[in-house]
Design a protein around this motif. Structure first.
Motif, PDB file in Angstrom:
ATOM      1  N   TRP A 144      46.628  44.614  31.393  1.00  0.00           N
ATOM      2  CA  TRP A 144      45.281  45.154  31.585  1.00  0.00           C
ATOM      3  C   TRP A 144      45.066  45.631  33.005  1.00  0.00           C
ATOM      4  CZ3 TRP A 144      42.202  40.761  28.787  1.00  0.00           C
ATOM      5  CH2 TRP A 144      42.397  40.885  27.417  1.00  0.00           C
ATOM      6  N   TRP A 145      45.675  44.969  34.003  1.00  0.00           N
ATOM      7  CA  TRP A 145      45.534  45.370  35.397  1.00  0.00           C
ATOM      8  C   TRP A 145      46.735  44.897  36.199  1.00  0.00           C
ATOM      9  CZ3 TRP A 145      41.504  42.222  33.338  1.00  0.00           C
ATOM     10  CH2 TRP A 145      41.650  40.871  33.551  1.00  0.00           C
ATOM     11  N   GLY A 146      46.854  45.424  37.411  1.00  0.00           N
ATOM     12  CA  GLY A 146      47.940  45.056  38.312  1.00  0.00           C
ATOM     13  C   GLY A 146      47.630  43.805  39.092  1.00  0.00           C
ATOM     14  N   GLU A 147      48.380  43.610  40.168  1.00  0.00           N
ATOM     15  CA  GLU A 147      48.231  42.391  40.957  1.00  0.00           C
ATOM     16  C   GLU A 147      46.971  42.369  41.808  1.00  0.00           C
ATOM     17  OE1 GLU A 147      51.707  41.656  43.226  1.00  0.00           O
ATOM     18  OE2 GLU A 147      53.012  41.725  41.487  1.00  0.00           O
ATOM     19  N   THR A 148      46.471  43.534  42.191  1.00  0.00           N
ATOM     20  CA  THR A 148      45.276  43.595  43.027  1.00  0.00           C
ATOM     21  C   THR A 148      44.351  44.688  42.521  1.00  0.00           C
ATOM     22  OG1 THR A 148      46.302  45.157  44.550  1.00  0.00           O
ATOM     23  CG2 THR A 148      46.507  42.818  45.096  1.00  0.00           C
ATOM     24  N   GLY A 149      43.149  44.722  43.044  1.00  0.00           N
ATOM     25  CA  GLY A 149      42.208  45.780  42.710  1.00  0.00           C
ATOM     26  C   GLY A 149      40.858  45.234  42.271  1.00  0.00           C
ATOM     27  N   PHE A 150      39.923  46.152  42.138  1.00  0.00           N
ATOM     28  CA  PHE A 150      38.563  45.774  41.779  1.00  0.00           C
ATOM     29  C   PHE A 150      38.484  45.239  40.351  1.00  0.00           C
ATOM     30  CE2 PHE A 150      34.157  46.773  40.477  1.00  0.00           C
ATOM     31  CZ  PHE A 150      33.511  45.950  41.392  1.00  0.00           C
ATOM     32  N   VAL A 151      39.256  45.828  39.443  1.00  0.00           N
ATOM     33  CA  VAL A 151      39.254  45.344  38.055  1.00  0.00           C
ATOM     34  C   VAL A 151      39.789  43.921  37.999  1.00  0.00           C
ATOM     35  CG1 VAL A 151      40.192  45.750  35.751  1.00  0.00           C
ATOM     36  CG2 VAL A 151      39.475  47.678  37.137  1.00  0.00           C
ATOM     37  N   HIS A 152      40.748  43.632  38.829  1.00  0.00           N
ATOM     38  CA  HIS A 152      41.285  42.273  38.912  1.00  0.00           C
ATOM     39  C   HIS A 152      40.207  41.295  39.374  1.00  0.00           C
ATOM     40  CE1 HIS A 152      43.697  38.952  40.593  1.00  0.00           C
ATOM     41  NE2 HIS A 152      44.525  39.260  39.635  1.00  0.00           N
ATOM     42  N   PHE A 153      39.397  41.701  40.352  1.00  0.00           N
ATOM     43  CA  PHE A 153      38.299  40.878  40.850  1.00  0.00           C
ATOM     44  C   PHE A 153      37.264  40.638  39.755  1.00  0.00           C
ATOM     45  CE2 PHE A 153      34.216  40.459  43.171  1.00  0.00           C
ATOM     46  CZ  PHE A 153      34.505  39.314  43.896  1.00  0.00           C
ATOM     47  N   LEU A 154      36.934  41.697  38.999  1.00  0.00           N
ATOM     48  CA  LEU A 154      35.988  41.545  37.886  1.00  0.00           C
ATOM     49  C   LEU A 154      36.547  40.622  36.808  1.00  0.00           C
ATOM     50  CD1 LEU A 154      34.641  45.189  37.479  1.00  0.00           C
ATOM     51  CD2 LEU A 154      33.522  43.244  38.588  1.00  0.00           C
ATOM     52  N   GLY A 155      37.839  40.715  36.554  1.00  0.00           N
ATOM     53  CA  GLY A 155      38.477  39.803  35.603  1.00  0.00           C
ATOM     54  C   GLY A 155      38.420  38.369  36.069  1.00  0.00           C
ATOM     55  N   SER A 156      38.553  38.159  37.366  1.00  0.00           N
ATOM     56  CA  SER A 156      38.448  36.806  37.926  1.00  0.00           C
ATOM     57  C   SER A 156      37.052  36.243  37.722  1.00  0.00           C
ATOM     58  CB  SER A 156      38.784  36.836  39.419  1.00  0.00           C
ATOM     59  OG  SER A 156      40.112  37.210  39.626  1.00  0.00           O
ATOM     60  N   ILE A 157      36.051  37.083  37.913  1.00  0.00           N
ATOM     61  CA  ILE A 157      34.671  36.648  37.678  1.00  0.00           C
ATOM     62  C   ILE A 157      34.483  36.305  36.202  1.00  0.00           C
ATOM     63  CG2 ILE A 157      32.251  37.375  37.688  1.00  0.00           C
ATOM     64  CD1 ILE A 157      32.951  39.049  40.186  1.00  0.00           C
ATOM     65  N   GLY A 158      35.015  37.135  35.323  1.00  0.00           N
ATOM     66  CA  GLY A 158      34.925  36.863  33.886  1.00  0.00           C
ATOM     67  C   GLY A 158      35.589  35.549  33.511  1.00  0.00           C
ATOM     68  N   GLY A 159      36.762  35.286  34.074  1.00  0.00           N
ATOM     69  CA  GLY A 159      37.447  34.018  33.818  1.00  0.00           C
ATOM     70  C   GLY A 159      36.656  32.827  34.313  1.00  0.00           C
ATOM     71  N   ALA A 160      36.038  32.972  35.476  1.00  0.00           N
ATOM     72  CA  ALA A 160      35.225  31.879  36.017  1.00  0.00           C
ATOM     73  C   ALA A 160      33.974  31.651  35.189  1.00  0.00           C
ATOM     74  CB  ALA A 160      34.859  32.169  37.469  1.00  0.00           C
ATOM     75  N   VAL A 161      33.374  32.732  34.679  1.00  0.00           N
ATOM     76  CA  VAL A 161      32.194  32.589  33.808  1.00  0.00           C
ATOM     77  C   VAL A 161      32.574  31.829  32.541  1.00  0.00           C
ATOM     78  CG1 VAL A 161      30.569  33.857  32.350  1.00  0.00           C
ATOM     79  CG2 VAL A 161      30.906  34.557  34.709  1.00  0.00           C
ATOM     80  N   VAL A 162      33.707  32.170  31.953  1.00  0.00           N
ATOM     81  CA  VAL A 162      34.155  31.462  30.743  1.00  0.00           C
ATOM     82  C   VAL A 162      34.361  29.981  31.044  1.00  0.00           C
ATOM     83  CG1 VAL A 162      36.083  31.241  29.120  1.00  0.00           C
ATOM     84  CG2 VAL A 162      35.162  33.496  29.652  1.00  0.00           C
ATOM     85  N   LEU A 163      35.004  29.673  32.155  1.00  0.00           N
ATOM     86  CA  LEU A 163      35.196  28.262  32.518  1.00  0.00           C
ATOM     87  C   LEU A 163      33.878  27.554  32.803  1.00  0.00           C
ATOM     88  CD1 LEU A 163      38.358  28.261  34.788  1.00  0.00           C
ATOM     89  CD2 LEU A 163      38.146  27.550  32.417  1.00  0.00           C
ATOM     90  N   LEU A 164      32.938  28.266  33.392  1.00  0.00           N
ATOM     91  CA  LEU A 164      31.625  27.683  33.675  1.00  0.00           C
ATOM     92  C   LEU A 164      30.870  27.378  32.387  1.00  0.00           C
ATOM     93  CD1 LEU A 164      30.055  26.858  36.153  1.00  0.00           C
ATOM     94  CD2 LEU A 164      29.023  29.104  36.192  1.00  0.00           C
ATOM     95  N   VAL A 165      30.955  28.249  31.413  1.00  0.00           N
ATOM     96  CA  VAL A 165      30.313  28.013  30.118  1.00  0.00           C
ATOM     97  C   VAL A 165      30.959  26.808  29.434  1.00  0.00           C
ATOM     98  CG1 VAL A 165      30.006  28.985  27.804  1.00  0.00           C
ATOM     99  CG2 VAL A 165      29.514  30.380  29.811  1.00  0.00           C
TER     100      VAL A 165
END
Length: 85
Positions: A52-73
């Motif tokens: 879905w994305w490479g090692e770095t980039g803005f999409v990677h940052f958004l994916g990290s936020i999404g992963g953290a939201v899932v863990l928070l839920v």
């Protein structure tokens, strides 16, 4: 130096995820950072393995936020405090 950067980005991701997740939870700095870092690691692993994305980039940052939201839920579902107690 790499791990310091991981902790800082994880904390930022955790704070953003906490702001996006509804409900009040009095979580401290350490839990927020851990959820942010774990969400980042999980989304990095899944996103890179699926291409879905490479090692770095803005999409990677958004994916990290999404992963953290899932863990928070999941955290809220597992450790919800009883409001009547």
């Amino acid at each position: 130096m790499h791990w310091l950067w991981v902790i800082i980005v994880g904390l930022v991701v955790g704070v953003i995820a906490k702001a996006l997740t509804p409900g009040k939870e009095a979580m401290g700095f350490i839990i927020t950072a851990i959820l942010g870092i774990a969400g980042s690691f999980i989304s990095t692993y899944i996103g890179e393995k699926l291409g879905w994305w490479g090692e770095t980039g803005f999409v990677h940052f958004l994916g990290s936020i999404g992963g953290a939201v899932v863990l928070l839920v999941i955290y809220h579902a597992l450790f919800r405090r009883n409001a009547t107690a």
